[in-house]
Motif scaffolding. Structure first.
Motif, PDB file in Angstrom:
ATOM      1  N   ARG A 215       0.792  -1.173  -0.091  1.00  0.00           N
ATOM      2  CA  ARG A 215       0.008  -0.045  -0.574  1.00  0.00           C
ATOM      3  C   ARG A 215       0.823   1.228  -0.227  1.00  0.00           C
ATOM      4  O   ARG A 215       1.409   1.344   0.976  1.00  0.00           O
ATOM      5  CB  ARG A 215      -0.894  -0.025   1.170  1.00  0.00           C
ATOM      6  CG  ARG A 215      -2.216  -0.961   0.920  1.00  0.00           C
ATOM      7  CD  ARG A 215      -2.387  -1.266   2.378  1.00  0.00           C
ATOM      8  NE  ARG A 215      -3.443  -1.909   2.238  1.00  0.00           N
ATOM      9  CZ  ARG A 215      -3.485  -3.438   2.992  1.00  0.00           C
ATOM     10  NH1 ARG A 215      -2.310  -4.116   3.383  1.00  0.00           N
ATOM     11  NH2 ARG A 215      -4.416  -4.141   3.114  1.00  0.00           N
ATOM     12  N   THR A 216       1.403   1.553  -1.199  1.00  0.00           N
ATOM     13  CA  THR A 216       2.519   2.220  -1.018  1.00  0.00           C
ATOM     14  C   THR A 216       2.228   3.730  -2.018  1.00  0.00           C
ATOM     15  O   THR A 216       2.716   5.173  -1.932  1.00  0.00           O
ATOM     16  CB  THR A 216       3.601   2.101  -1.728  1.00  0.00           C
ATOM     17  OG1 THR A 216       3.664   1.333  -3.160  1.00  0.00           O
ATOM     18  CG2 THR A 216       4.495   1.245  -0.442  1.00  0.00           C
ATOM     19  N   GLU A 217       1.092   3.179  -2.961  1.00  0.00           N
ATOM     20  CA  GLU A 217       0.438   4.358  -3.821  1.00  0.00           C
ATOM     21  C   GLU A 217      -0.271   4.601  -3.337  1.00  0.00           C
ATOM     22  O   GLU A 217      -0.550   6.615  -3.766  1.00  0.00           O
ATOM     23  CB  GLU A 217      -0.401   3.676  -5.043  1.00  0.00           C
ATOM     24  CG  GLU A 217      -0.357   3.987  -6.514  1.00  0.00           C
ATOM     25  CD  GLU A 217      -1.567   3.508  -7.661  1.00  0.00           C
ATOM     26  OE1 GLU A 217      -1.514   4.013  -8.246  1.00  0.00           O
ATOM     27  OE2 GLU A 217      -1.741   2.117  -7.718  1.00  0.00           O
ATOM     28  N   VAL A 218      -1.156   4.589  -2.563  1.00  0.00           N
ATOM     29  CA  VAL A 218      -2.740   4.959  -2.102  1.00  0.00           C
ATOM     30  C   VAL A 218      -2.416   5.527  -0.327  1.00  0.00           C
ATOM     31  O   VAL A 218      -1.949   5.343   0.137  1.00  0.00           O
ATOM     32  CB  VAL A 218      -3.942   4.423  -2.709  1.00  0.00           C
ATOM     33  CG1 VAL A 218      -4.997   5.205  -2.325  1.00  0.00           C
ATOM     34  CG2 VAL A 218      -4.174   4.332  -3.627  1.00  0.00           C
ATOM     35  N   ARG A 291      -0.630  14.348  -4.344  1.00  0.00           N
ATOM     36  CA  ARG A 291       0.116  13.276  -4.424  1.00  0.00           C
ATOM     37  C   ARG A 291      -0.556  11.803  -5.478  1.00  0.00           C
ATOM     38  O   ARG A 291      -0.703  10.918  -4.494  1.00  0.00           O
ATOM     39  CB  ARG A 291       0.841  13.101  -3.845  1.00  0.00           C
ATOM     40  CG  ARG A 291       2.232  13.265  -2.947  1.00  0.00           C
ATOM     41  CD  ARG A 291       3.061  13.338  -4.116  1.00  0.00           C
ATOM     42  NE  ARG A 291       3.738  14.242  -3.909  1.00  0.00           N
ATOM     43  CZ  ARG A 291       4.134  15.956  -4.113  1.00  0.00           C
ATOM     44  NH1 ARG A 291       3.426  16.156  -4.913  1.00  0.00           N
ATOM     45  NH2 ARG A 291       5.031  16.299  -4.258  1.00  0.00           N
ATOM     46  N   ARG A 292      -1.824  12.156  -6.063  1.00  0.00           N
ATOM     47  CA  ARG A 292      -2.576  11.812  -6.450  1.00  0.00           C
ATOM     48  C   ARG A 292      -2.645  11.632  -8.550  1.00  0.00           C
ATOM     49  O   ARG A 292      -2.031  13.285  -9.095  1.00  0.00           O
ATOM     50  CB  ARG A 292      -3.857  11.287  -6.599  1.00  0.00           C
ATOM     51  CG  ARG A 292      -4.158  11.093  -5.203  1.00  0.00           C
ATOM     52  CD  ARG A 292      -4.274  10.049  -4.811  1.00  0.00           C
ATOM     53  NE  ARG A 292      -5.168   9.127  -3.541  1.00  0.00           N
ATOM     54  CZ  ARG A 292      -4.919   9.054  -2.781  1.00  0.00           C
ATOM     55  NH1 ARG A 292      -3.938   9.676  -2.274  1.00  0.00           N
ATOM     56  NH2 ARG A 292      -5.615   8.883  -1.537  1.00  0.00           N
ATOM     57  N   LYS A 293      -3.140  10.480  -9.428  1.00  0.00           N
ATOM     58  CA  LYS A 293      -2.820  11.268 -10.297  1.00  0.00           C
ATOM     59  C   LYS A 293      -4.786  11.668 -10.929  1.00  0.00           C
ATOM     60  O   LYS A 293      -4.886  11.811 -10.055  1.00  0.00           O
ATOM     61  CB  LYS A 293      -2.635   9.631 -11.101  1.00  0.00           C
ATOM     62  CG  LYS A 293      -1.899   8.779 -10.917  1.00  0.00           C
ATOM     63  CD  LYS A 293      -1.732   7.623 -11.584  1.00  0.00           C
ATOM     64  CE  LYS A 293      -1.202   6.866 -11.885  1.00  0.00           C
ATOM     65  NZ  LYS A 293      -1.275   5.194 -12.554  1.00  0.00           N
ATOM     66  N   LEU A 294      -4.072  12.577 -12.066  1.00  0.00           N
ATOM     67  CA  LEU A 294      -5.177  13.792 -12.367  1.00  0.00           C
ATOM     68  C   LEU A 294      -6.294  13.210 -12.560  1.00  0.00           C
ATOM     69  O   LEU A 294      -7.545  13.477 -12.073  1.00  0.00           O
ATOM     70  CB  LEU A 294      -4.572  14.543 -13.642  1.00  0.00           C
ATOM     71  CG  LEU A 294      -5.315  15.139 -14.376  1.00  0.00           C
ATOM     72  CD1 LEU A 294      -5.504  16.396 -12.994  1.00  0.00           C
ATOM     73  CD2 LEU A 294      -5.086  16.493 -15.861  1.00  0.00           C
ATOM     74  N   ASP A 316      -9.377   6.459  -5.651  1.00  0.00           N
ATOM     75  CA  ASP A 316      -7.957   5.336  -4.910  1.00  0.00           C
ATOM     76  C   ASP A 316      -7.616   4.692  -6.424  1.00  0.00           C
ATOM     77  O   ASP A 316      -6.036   4.929  -6.769  1.00  0.00           O
ATOM     78  CB  ASP A 316      -8.553   3.703  -4.992  1.00  0.00           C
ATOM     79  CG  ASP A 316      -9.475   4.317  -2.995  1.00  0.00           C
ATOM     80  OD1 ASP A 316      -9.231   4.985  -2.330  1.00  0.00           O
ATOM     81  OD2 ASP A 316     -10.708   3.496  -3.219  1.00  0.00           O
ATOM     82  N   LYS A 317      -8.070   4.932  -7.552  1.00  0.00           N
ATOM     83  CA  LYS A 317      -7.507   4.671  -9.071  1.00  0.00           C
ATOM     84  C   LYS A 317      -8.078   5.279 -10.153  1.00  0.00           C
ATOM     85  O   LYS A 317      -9.356   6.572  -9.635  1.00  0.00           O
ATOM     86  CB  LYS A 317      -7.526   3.557  -9.111  1.00  0.00           C
ATOM     87  CG  LYS A 317      -7.151   2.614  -8.774  1.00  0.00           C
ATOM     88  CD  LYS A 317      -7.443   0.709  -9.595  1.00  0.00           C
ATOM     89  CE  LYS A 317      -6.318  -0.379  -8.835  1.00  0.00           C
ATOM     90  NZ  LYS A 317      -6.382  -1.267  -9.159  1.00  0.00           N
ATOM     91  N   PHE A 559      -9.849  16.408 -19.695  1.00  0.00           N
ATOM     92  CA  PHE A 559      -9.234  15.139 -20.059  1.00  0.00           C
ATOM     93  C   PHE A 559      -8.543  14.999 -20.711  1.00  0.00           C
ATOM     94  O   PHE A 559      -8.024  15.945 -22.039  1.00  0.00           O
ATOM     95  CB  PHE A 559     -10.755  14.525 -21.123  1.00  0.00           C
ATOM     96  CG  PHE A 559     -11.988  14.993 -20.392  1.00  0.00           C
ATOM     97  CD1 PHE A 559     -11.965  14.420 -18.934  1.00  0.00           C
ATOM     98  CD2 PHE A 559     -13.018  14.869 -20.362  1.00  0.00           C
ATOM     99  CE1 PHE A 559     -13.168  14.395 -18.230  1.00  0.00           C
ATOM    100  CE2 PHE A 559     -13.841  15.508 -20.243  1.00  0.00           C
ATOM    101  CZ  PHE A 559     -14.156  15.081 -18.810  1.00  0.00           C
ATOM    102  N   SER A 560      -7.323  14.035 -20.454  1.00  0.00           N
ATOM    103  CA  SER A 560      -6.548  13.591 -20.884  1.00  0.00           C
ATOM    104  C   SER A 560      -6.164  12.537 -22.031  1.00  0.00           C
ATOM    105  O   SER A 560      -7.429  12.423 -21.879  1.00  0.00           O
ATOM    106  CB  SER A 560      -5.406  12.651 -19.681  1.00  0.00           C
ATOM    107  OG  SER A 560      -6.160  11.516 -19.444  1.00  0.00           O
ATOM    108  N   ARG A 561      -5.855  12.469 -22.850  1.00  0.00           N
ATOM    109  CA  ARG A 561      -5.906  11.705 -23.959  1.00  0.00           C
ATOM    110  C   ARG A 561      -6.466  10.067 -23.380  1.00  0.00           C
ATOM    111  O   ARG A 561      -7.019   9.112 -24.169  1.00  0.00           O
ATOM    112  CB  ARG A 561      -4.477  11.873 -25.186  1.00  0.00           C
ATOM    113  CG  ARG A 561      -4.220  12.246 -25.305  1.00  0.00           C
ATOM    114  CD  ARG A 561      -5.213  12.987 -27.039  1.00  0.00           C
ATOM    115  NE  ARG A 561      -5.114  12.051 -27.946  1.00  0.00           N
ATOM    116  CZ  ARG A 561      -5.958  12.093 -28.953  1.00  0.00           C
ATOM    117  NH1 ARG A 561      -6.514  13.005 -28.723  1.00  0.00           N
ATOM    118  NH2 ARG A 561      -6.364  11.149 -29.926  1.00  0.00           N
TER     119      ARG A 561
END
Length: 711
Positions: A215-218, A291-294, A316-317, A559-561
């Motif tokens: 659990r290092t990502e979230v 510190r999360r993805k867009l 979470d994702k 929005f991204s590609r």
């Protein structure tokens, strides 16, 4: 006169205007008026905050839920339990497979663990942990303290030594009894002892049994992390409020941070003057601060609260990586187009619904973002209503709408002239159907049709023929820009967008170039339901979502590609929402269509293309010849409005409703330009108005015929 007296409004000066009596105004004279001193005392300042001012008497109470939100929502409950169960199952399988390796590694570490056990037991028996205290008493020459510690140590050593001897004797006796009575149990106990010694012998920084799920990502969402993210967007008011503690500027959390589906939800009031739109404009720095993805960060307003309330949902994702629930209609179910239907999910994986009746639909995006898949999904929804009549035209020519052929009334894929001619004939049929429906509704009694539009009861009556009709155009810019048929198709589609919804005809227009030429204003201005996937600029954004959407923070440019299938949806509900359409691939679409075909066979609604029949080839509309025929040979110039009136008289079924701009738009592709021309009104008054020259129309016919002969 003006009196500037300090007043109690935050230290500002109260400016009071005193009325001047008319008799005090001096008459105009050549001599200067004498100066009169005002000896009256200045009035005392009046407080603006009345302590007796009654409160509004409105109290708002918001009760916290007894049960956590994820326990009351089926989708959220499944998401939470599925997440926990998946981790538990994975961990069990992970460690079960590695049990032999664990046993071997623990066995190798057992000697070190045995030595540590003997050393720790020795320290415990001889009370080595208290040795520093006795040494300190010796150094301090404190005889009383030393004697006390010595007696305490002697008592401890006797007791601990006795316990150790008893344990050793009984342990050896128990082992000897097991050796005689149950050797297998002795082996099991010995193996367990070896494993325990191995656990004691492992290094702290290199354990034998490590975690199965890292659990290092979230990171768990906390208030400090939320404030850190908001501070990172660079808003001066937010940063100042965070430094001052928040409450002074109105910024505060209004509830606890909770789990909400596959993510966290935080509700907070922003500082005075800051709105959620300001946060939505800065998603990238906000995601960096969190510190999360867009794709995980989705700030939004709360429609039920004031304009300063922010709902920050952090997944979470990323939305495009989260496993979506299966489309409910993929394997079973039937549709009523008059009712909402699930077509996808929002960021929290909650169902999103769409109601197709009584709307025109616009879909816009750059290529390869899921526009055609969304159009096909909406047509699949319509196909599952056995009453609906489907028209699908794929001008990209790749056959993406091909799976729907078994239920299509009209279908064409391609952009060649013969394909466009097929579409023209089909749309002329639809134009006549539009007129027929208007007449039918007009003649129905008000008791049966009180709102002058198609209702479910009217749609169910096969004798009236008012069933829903759904027309889908993929890459609609192709027909609208066609040199010969573009003006006519644009005119018919605009009429469908304006009048079609009330008559049960739904137009769906998808384009990868959302501009005024590809998506005529008559269509975009009348479309109620709008889907905007990724676009590149604010002009395209507002062309699809409506003027002012970009300025209001509704921006599909964010929005991204990789956000395929994710869009802003406007028109379903009061506020635009972010939604991801359900993914139905080609084989899945074919299965849905097979089920829809059976429903239609049972209902008796297999027509047109589904039976191998195409539209009747109506007489081609030769606009140039018709315009030339309504202009007399002795007329050199004619106003466009008069040409429109004459065309309506010549062919009422084709040209009724035409105006001057229809004539202009239709003749423009043939090189016939309009200009200010002189003419006389019915009253004989001469005026300049927009018109054309008869010679230009004749020249256009000559060029066209020559081109056709050369071809």
């Amino acid at each position: 006169m003006t009196d500037t007296t300090p007043g109690p409004i935050n230290g500002h000066v109260l400016t009071k205007l005193h009325p001047i009596a008319p008799e005090t105004i001096p008459e105009a004279r050549t001599e200067p008026a004498p100066v009169v001193e005002d000896t009256a005392e200045a009035p005392a300042p009046v407080a603006v905050d009345n302590p007796n001012l009654p409160s509004p008497g409105v109290t708002q109470e918001k009760r916290r839920p007894i049960l956590a939100p994820w326990l009351k929502n089926g989708a959220d409950f499944l998401a939470t339990t599925r997440h926990a169960g998946a981790n538990a199952g994975y961990s069990t399988l992970f460690h079960t497979v590695r049990l032999p390796v664990y046993a071997l590694r623990l066995g190798l570490m057992a000697p070190r663990g045995a030595c540590r056990f003997v050393a720790d037991t020795n320290r415990w028996v001889w009370d080595r942990e208290a040795a520093p205290l006795r040494e300190a008493a010796v150094r301090a020459e404190d005889a009383v303290e030393y004697l006390t510690l010595s007696r305490l140590r002697a008592n401890r050593v006797r007791l601990r030594g006795l316990v150790t001897v008893v344990a050793a004797v009984f342990g050896a006796g128990f082992a000897l009894w097991l050796y005689v009575m149950a050797p297998a149990f002795l082996i099991a106990f010995a193996a367990g002892g070896i494993l325990l010694c191995g656990l004691a012998g492992q290094q702290p920084d290199a354990p034998v049994v490590g975690p199965a799920v890292l659990r290092t990502e979230v990171q768990k969402m906390t208030g400090s992390i939320v404030l850190r993210g908001l501070d990172a967007i660079g808003n001066a008011k937010i940063s100042a409020a965070i430094k001052k503690g928040g409450d002074m500027n109105g910024m505060r959390f209004v509830s606890e941070i909770v789990r909400d589906g596959p993510g966290y939800r935080a509700d907070l009031d922003l500082p005075y003057g800051v709105t959620p739109d300001d946060i939505m404009e800065a998603r990238s720095p906000l995601a960096s601060g969190l510190r999360r993805k867009l794709g995980c960060v989705w700030p939004s307003p709360d429609p039920a609260e004031h304009e300063g309330r922010l709902v920050l949902w952090v997944g979470d994702k990323p939305m495009n990586e989260t496993t979506k629930p299966a489309w409910p209609l993929l394997k079973d179910g039937q549709v009523d187009l008059f009712k909402p239907v699930v077509f996808g999910n929002d960021q929290r994986m909650r169902d999103m619904v769409v109601t197709l009746m009584f709307v025109s639909v616009v879909i816009g995006s750059v290529p390869r973002m899921g526009k055609t898949f969304l159009l096909r999904l909406l047509l699949l929804i319509a196909a599952l209503d056995p009453r609906a009549e489907l028209h699908g035209f794929d001008f990209k020519g790749t056959g993406d709408l091909g799976p729907l052929e078994p239920v299509m009334h009209r279908y064409r894929s391609g952009e060649e002239d013969e394909d466009l001619l097929y579409v023209v004939h089909a749309m002329r049929e639809l134009k006549e159907e539009l007129r027929r429906r208007a007449k039918v509704i007009r003649t129905l009694p008000k008791v049966r049709c009180p709102e002058s539009k198609v209702t479910p009861d009217l749609a169910n009556d096969k004798h009236l023929g008012l069933h829903p009709i759904v027309v889908g155009f993929d890459e609609c810019q192709v027909p609208f820009e066609h040199e010969k048929y573009g003006a006519e198709l644009e005119s018919i589609c605009t009429d469908i967008a304006k009048r079609g919804p009330a008559l049960g005809i739904i137009g769906i227009f998808a384009t990868q170039r959302p501009d005024a030429k590809s998506l005529p204003p008559g269509i975009s201005a009348n479309a109620i339901l709008r889907f905007c996937l990724k676009v590149m600029n604010h002009q395209a954004n507002d062309m699809v979502l409506g003027t002012g959407a970009y300025k209001a923070g509704i921006r599909a440019t964010m929005f991204s590609r990789s956000d395929r299938g994710i869009c802003w949806m406007s028109g379903e509900g009061d506020d635009p929402q972010i939604a991801a359409s359900a993914f139905v691939d080609g084989p899945g679409a074919e299965k849905v269509v097979a089920r829809a075909r059976k429903l239609r066979e049972a209902y008796g609604n297999i027509t047109g293309h589904a039976l191998g029949q195409g539209p009747e080839a109506s007489a081609g509309m030769d606009v140039l010849a018709d315009v030339l025929s309504v202009i007399a040979a002795d007329e050199k110039t004619v106003w466009c409005e008069r040409i429109a009136a004459r065309l309506a008289t010549l062919r009422p079924d084709t040209y009724t409703g035409w105006k001057a701009e229809n004539v202009t738009n239709t003749l423009k592709p043939w090189g016939v330009k309009t200009d200010q021309v002189w003419g006389q009104t019915d009253g004989g008054e001469g005026k300049n108005r927009r018109g054309i020259k008869r010679a230009d129309v004749a020249a256009a016919i000559t060029r066209r015929d020559a081109d056709r002969a050369a071809a």
